[in-house]
Design a protein around this motif. Structure first.
Motif, PDB file in Angstrom:
ATOM      1  N   GLY A  98      -6.996  -1.642 -13.400  1.00 12.20           N
ATOM      2  CA  GLY A  98      -8.237  -2.653 -13.333  1.00 12.20           C
ATOM      3  C   GLY A  98      -8.082  -3.693 -12.343  1.00 12.20           C
ATOM      4  N   TRP A  99      -7.049  -3.731 -11.571  1.00  3.15           N
ATOM      5  CA  TRP A  99      -6.928  -4.604 -10.513  1.00  3.15           C
ATOM      6  C   TRP A  99      -8.038  -4.958  -9.515  1.00  3.15           C
ATOM      7  CZ3 TRP A  99      -6.706  -3.544  -5.362  1.00  3.15           C
ATOM      8  CH2 TRP A  99      -6.525  -2.220  -5.014  1.00  3.15           C
ATOM      9  N   GLU A 100      -8.593  -3.844  -9.336  1.00  5.11           N
ATOM     10  CA  GLU A 100      -9.670  -3.927  -8.158  1.00  5.11           C
ATOM     11  C   GLU A 100     -10.982  -4.614  -8.902  1.00  5.11           C
ATOM     12  OE1 GLU A 100     -10.099  -0.379  -5.370  1.00  5.11           O
ATOM     13  OE2 GLU A 100      -9.411   0.662  -7.239  1.00  5.11           O
ATOM     14  N   GLN A 101     -11.138  -4.412 -10.233  1.00  4.18           N
ATOM     15  CA  GLN A 101     -12.318  -4.963 -10.878  1.00  4.18           C
ATOM     16  C   GLN A 101     -12.070  -6.523 -10.990  1.00  4.18           C
ATOM     17  OE1 GLN A 101     -11.214  -1.778 -11.694  1.00  4.18           O
ATOM     18  NE2 GLN A 101     -12.514  -0.731 -10.738  1.00  4.18           N
ATOM     19  N   LYS A 102     -10.814  -6.908 -11.045  1.00  4.29           N
ATOM     20  CA  LYS A 102     -10.609  -8.224 -11.613  1.00  4.29           C
ATOM     21  C   LYS A 102     -10.384  -9.218 -10.312  1.00  4.29           C
ATOM     22  CE  LYS A 102      -9.165  -6.878 -16.126  1.00  4.29           C
ATOM     23  NZ  LYS A 102      -7.952  -6.822 -17.072  1.00  4.29           N
ATOM     24  N   ASN A 103     -10.438  -8.640  -9.148  1.00  2.14           N
ATOM     25  CA  ASN A 103     -10.498  -9.476  -7.854  1.00  2.14           C
ATOM     26  C   ASN A 103      -9.118  -9.972  -7.721  1.00  2.14           C
ATOM     27  OD1 ASN A 103     -13.420  -9.654  -7.251  1.00  2.14           O
ATOM     28  ND2 ASN A 103     -13.469 -11.170  -9.119  1.00  2.14           N
ATOM     29  N   PHE A 104      -8.283  -9.056  -8.198  1.00  2.00           N
ATOM     30  CA  PHE A 104      -6.690  -9.471  -7.927  1.00  2.00           C
ATOM     31  C   PHE A 104      -6.116  -9.086  -6.632  1.00  2.00           C
ATOM     32  CE2 PHE A 104      -2.029  -8.376  -8.598  1.00  2.00           C
ATOM     33  CZ  PHE A 104      -1.861  -9.651  -9.051  1.00  2.00           C
ATOM     34  N   VAL A 105      -6.638  -8.492  -5.631  1.00  4.38           N
ATOM     35  CA  VAL A 105      -6.314  -8.230  -4.329  1.00  4.38           C
ATOM     36  C   VAL A 105      -7.488  -8.810  -3.346  1.00  4.38           C
ATOM     37  CG1 VAL A 105      -5.494  -6.665  -2.618  1.00  4.38           C
ATOM     38  CG2 VAL A 105      -4.928  -6.542  -4.939  1.00  4.38           C
ATOM     39  N   ALA A 106      -6.989  -9.576  -2.416  1.00  6.18           N
ATOM     40  CA  ALA A 106      -8.010  -9.824  -1.244  1.00  6.18           C
ATOM     41  C   ALA A 106      -7.505  -9.427   0.054  1.00  6.18           C
ATOM     42  CB  ALA A 106      -8.198 -11.464  -1.392  1.00  6.18           C
ATOM     43  N   PHE A 107      -8.274  -8.604   0.841  1.00  4.44           N
ATOM     44  CA  PHE A 107      -8.096  -8.272   2.203  1.00  4.44           C
ATOM     45  C   PHE A 107      -8.510  -9.318   2.998  1.00  4.44           C
ATOM     46  CE2 PHE A 107      -7.117  -4.111   0.027  1.00  4.44           C
ATOM     47  CZ  PHE A 107      -6.380  -3.632   0.742  1.00  4.44           C
ATOM     48  N   ILE A 108      -7.626  -9.970   3.729  1.00  4.72           N
ATOM     49  CA  ILE A 108      -8.004 -10.987   4.524  1.00  4.72           C
ATOM     50  C   ILE A 108      -8.499 -10.460   5.784  1.00  4.72           C
ATOM     51  CG2 ILE A 108      -7.365 -13.194   5.643  1.00  4.72           C
ATOM     52  CD1 ILE A 108      -5.382 -13.710   3.553  1.00  4.72           C
ATOM     53  N   THR A 109      -9.716 -10.731   6.378  1.00  4.86           N
ATOM     54  CA  THR A 109     -10.476  -9.998   7.295  1.00  4.86           C
ATOM     55  C   THR A 109     -11.032 -11.005   8.280  1.00  4.86           C
ATOM     56  OG1 THR A 109     -12.316  -9.456   6.395  1.00  4.86           O
ATOM     57  CG2 THR A 109     -10.950  -7.541   6.550  1.00  4.86           C
ATOM     58  N   GLN A 110     -10.840 -12.255   7.740  1.00  8.36           N
ATOM     59  CA  GLN A 110     -11.233 -13.626   8.578  1.00  8.36           C
ATOM     60  C   GLN A 110     -10.439 -13.525   9.855  1.00  8.36           C
ATOM     61  OE1 GLN A 110     -11.008 -13.473   5.404  1.00  8.36           O
ATOM     62  NE2 GLN A 110     -11.874 -14.889   4.216  1.00  8.36           N
ATOM     63  N   TYR A 111     -11.233 -14.266  10.774  1.00  5.87           N
ATOM     64  CA  TYR A 111     -10.211 -14.586  12.039  1.00  5.87           C
ATOM     65  C   TYR A 111      -9.598 -13.214  12.577  1.00  5.87           C
ATOM     66  CZ  TYR A 111     -11.013 -19.174  10.091  1.00  5.87           C
ATOM     67  OH  TYR A 111     -11.657 -20.452   9.817  1.00  5.87           O
ATOM     68  N   ASP A 112     -10.191 -12.039  12.598  1.00  7.25           N
ATOM     69  CA  ASP A 112      -9.730 -11.218  13.325  1.00  7.25           C
ATOM     70  C   ASP A 112      -9.590 -11.452  14.893  1.00  7.25           C
ATOM     71  OD1 ASP A 112      -9.389  -9.528  11.161  1.00  7.25           O
ATOM     72  OD2 ASP A 112     -11.358  -8.427  11.646  1.00  7.25           O
ATOM     73  N   SER A 113      -8.649 -10.774  15.491  1.00  4.65           N
ATOM     74  CA  SER A 113      -8.319 -11.107  16.835  1.00  4.65           C
ATOM     75  C   SER A 113      -9.558 -10.870  17.804  1.00  4.65           C
ATOM     76  CB  SER A 113      -7.195 -10.423  17.581  1.00  4.65           C
ATOM     77  OG  SER A 113      -7.385  -9.024  17.426  1.00  4.65           O
ATOM     78  N   ASP A 114     -10.416  -9.890  17.487  1.00  5.44           N
ATOM     79  CA  ASP A 114     -11.481  -9.657  18.474  1.00  5.44           C
ATOM     80  C   ASP A 114     -12.796 -10.527  18.078  1.00  5.44           C
ATOM     81  OD1 ASP A 114     -11.659  -8.424  16.166  1.00  5.44           O
ATOM     82  OD2 ASP A 114     -12.719  -6.748  16.716  1.00  5.44           O
ATOM     83  N   ARG A 115     -12.614 -11.489  17.114  1.00  5.34           N
ATOM     84  CA  ARG A 115     -13.710 -12.221  16.654  1.00  5.34           C
ATOM     85  C   ARG A 115     -13.450 -13.780  16.486  1.00  5.34           C
ATOM     86  NH1 ARG A 115     -16.161  -9.622  11.272  1.00  5.34           N
ATOM     87  NH2 ARG A 115     -13.632  -9.366  10.619  1.00  5.34           N
ATOM     88  N   VAL A 116     -12.110 -14.036  16.771  1.00  4.17           N
ATOM     89  CA  VAL A 116     -11.873 -15.330  17.076  1.00  4.17           C
ATOM     90  C   VAL A 116     -12.502 -16.148  17.991  1.00  4.17           C
ATOM     91  CG1 VAL A 116      -9.958 -16.855  17.444  1.00  4.17           C
ATOM     92  CG2 VAL A 116      -9.343 -15.278  16.006  1.00  4.17           C
ATOM     93  N   THR A 117     -13.016 -17.352  17.639  1.00  6.69           N
ATOM     94  CA  THR A 117     -13.879 -18.011  18.848  1.00  6.69           C
ATOM     95  C   THR A 117     -12.880 -19.147  19.317  1.00  6.69           C
ATOM     96  OG1 THR A 117     -14.610 -19.756  17.253  1.00  6.69           O
ATOM     97  CG2 THR A 117     -15.762 -17.544  17.514  1.00  6.69           C
ATOM     98  N   HIS A 118     -13.177 -19.629  20.431  1.00 14.33           N
ATOM     99  CA  HIS A 118     -12.483 -20.841  21.103  1.00 14.33           C
ATOM    100  C   HIS A 118     -12.508 -22.048  20.053  1.00 14.33           C
ATOM    101  CE1 HIS A 118     -10.646 -22.847  24.226  1.00 14.33           C
ATOM    102  NE2 HIS A 118     -11.654 -23.886  24.452  1.00 14.33           N
ATOM    103  N   GLN A 119     -13.388 -22.281  19.546  1.00 18.58           N
ATOM    104  CA  GLN A 119     -13.681 -23.521  18.662  1.00 18.58           C
ATOM    105  C   GLN A 119     -12.830 -23.319  17.345  1.00 18.58           C
ATOM    106  OE1 GLN A 119     -15.243 -25.991  19.160  1.00 18.58           O
ATOM    107  NE2 GLN A 119     -14.306 -26.973  17.135  1.00 18.58           N
ATOM    108  N   ASP A 120     -12.583 -22.029  16.981  1.00 16.45           N
ATOM    109  CA  ASP A 120     -11.536 -21.786  15.879  1.00 16.45           C
ATOM    110  C   ASP A 120     -10.161 -22.076  16.272  1.00 16.45           C
ATOM    111  OD1 ASP A 120     -13.455 -20.730  14.032  1.00 16.45           O
ATOM    112  OD2 ASP A 120     -13.025 -18.343  14.951  1.00 16.45           O
ATOM    113  N   VAL A 121      -9.819 -21.783  17.477  1.00 27.21           N
ATOM    114  CA  VAL A 121      -8.576 -22.078  18.117  1.00 27.21           C
ATOM    115  C   VAL A 121      -8.361 -23.590  18.261  1.00 27.21           C
ATOM    116  CG1 VAL A 121      -6.995 -21.438  19.872  1.00 27.21           C
ATOM    117  CG2 VAL A 121      -8.419 -19.877  19.240  1.00 27.21           C
ATOM    118  N   LEU A 122      -9.382 -24.063  18.954  1.00 25.01           N
ATOM    119  CA  LEU A 122      -9.328 -25.703  18.901  1.00 25.01           C
ATOM    120  C   LEU A 122      -9.178 -26.393  17.763  1.00 25.01           C
ATOM    121  CD1 LEU A 122     -11.992 -26.165  21.810  1.00 25.01           C
ATOM    122  CD2 LEU A 122      -9.396 -26.697  21.834  1.00 25.01           C
ATOM    123  N   CYS A 123      -9.959 -26.056  16.853  1.00 26.89           N
ATOM    124  CA  CYS A 123      -9.925 -26.565  15.617  1.00 26.89           C
ATOM    125  C   CYS A 123      -8.604 -26.516  14.765  1.00 26.89           C
ATOM    126  CB  CYS A 123     -11.252 -26.259  14.474  1.00 26.89           C
ATOM    127  SG  CYS A 123     -11.884 -27.365  13.593  1.00 26.89           S
TER     128      CYS A 123
END
Length: 285
Positions: A98-123
């Motif tokens: 039941g772990w999948e239905q209860k949001n127990f695991v999060a795969f962090i895909t934000q800020y992938d290296s090919d999508r990181v912006t210069h503004q992200d790095v600056l901030c």
């Protein structure tokens, strides 16, 4: 020289020594700390407003708990879809149904290296932006997304892992043992080890101080997450970022697991390690 002049001279000497010390350390970016209210002790404010984080840096609320762990965060690069599938399979072998239905695991895909912006790095990196390689920044930033979500949802304990790790067969039982052994005030506890850890008894759950023990598998508390966010900007790898915070404040209490490895990156030789740790669990419990 009268007493007032002497006091002023001593005060100036103290300020000069303090400034010299601070110049050698990574400095906080004022933009990142504007909305932090940070008391000296454990009642750290629930306010975590930060203009550099976004709405998509927050995950759905977990409605599940496993031995006190409120959520698992997996550091993941979106392009490696096969790793995500394999990781889900491995998680299913150690987690209750039941772990999948209860949001127990999060795969962090934000800020992938090919999508990181210069503004992200600056901030997020501030004055260290020009020193950042996108790959290194991406990985460290993903860990900080986890800390941000922990603070947003007020999770007491979470587990943060990379997407290629292997879990000990009785991982949940051992994590339960480690959490019970930890003192009341702890920030993080490494349950992986890429360096030798000399544990002969429960006392090896001692303060880590400095020296990396790798960040591919560790428990993190709410207080630890707040301290990591408070001591931004990002300027190095995740484990050395934690070392820095540990050295910057006495509030950050970092530990190693009583077991040699509950999580490993490479499967070679792990059967022997896990068998030995199982014997230690039997002895210590």
């Amino acid at each position: 020289m009268n007493s007032n002049h002497l006091c002023m001279a001593l005060l100036m000497c103290g300020l000069i020594a303090l400034l010299s010390r601070l110049e050698s350390l990574p400095q906080h970016d004022a933009r990142l700390l504007t909305n932090f209210r940070f008391p000296k002790f454990s009642n750290i404010s629930t306010s975590i407003a930060n203009p550099c984080f976004h709405e998509n840096d927050v995950f759905n609320f977990s409605t599940m708990s496993v031995e006190g762990i409120r959520k698992i965060y997996v550091i993941h690069w979106s392009k490696l879809a096969n790793r995500r599938k394999s990781m889900r399979d491995r998680l299913s072998t150690v987690l209750p149904a039941g772990w999948e239905q209860k949001n127990f695991v999060a795969f962090i895909t934000q800020y992938d290296s090919d999508r990181v912006t210069h503004q992200d790095v600056l901030c997020h990196a501030g004055s260290y932006a020009n020193q950042q390689k996108k790959g290194q920044f991406s990985v460290t930033m993903k860990h900080h997304v986890a800390y941000y979500d922990v603070c947003f949802h007020q999770y007491g304990i979470v587990l943060i892992v990379e997407d290629d790790v292997q879990f000990a067969p009785d991982f949940v039982q051992k994590v339960s043992f480690v959490l019970k052994a930890l003192p009341a005030e702890w920030s993080n506890c490494f349950v992986s080890a890429c360096m030798p850890v000399h544990c002969t008894k429960l006392a090896c759950l001692q303060h880590r101080g400095s020296g990396s023990n790798c960040a591919y598998g560790y428990l993190m508390s709410l207080t630890g997450s707040r301290l990591m966010l408070h001591h931004m900007p990002i300027f190095t790898t995740p484990d050395f970022q934690m070392n820095h915070v540990s050295n910057m404040t006495s509030l950050f209490h970092s530990y190693n697991s009583v077991f040699h490895r509950l999580i490993v990156e490479q499967p070679d030789g792990t059967d022997g390690i896990w068998k030995r740790d199982g014997q230690e669990l039997h002895i210590l419990s």
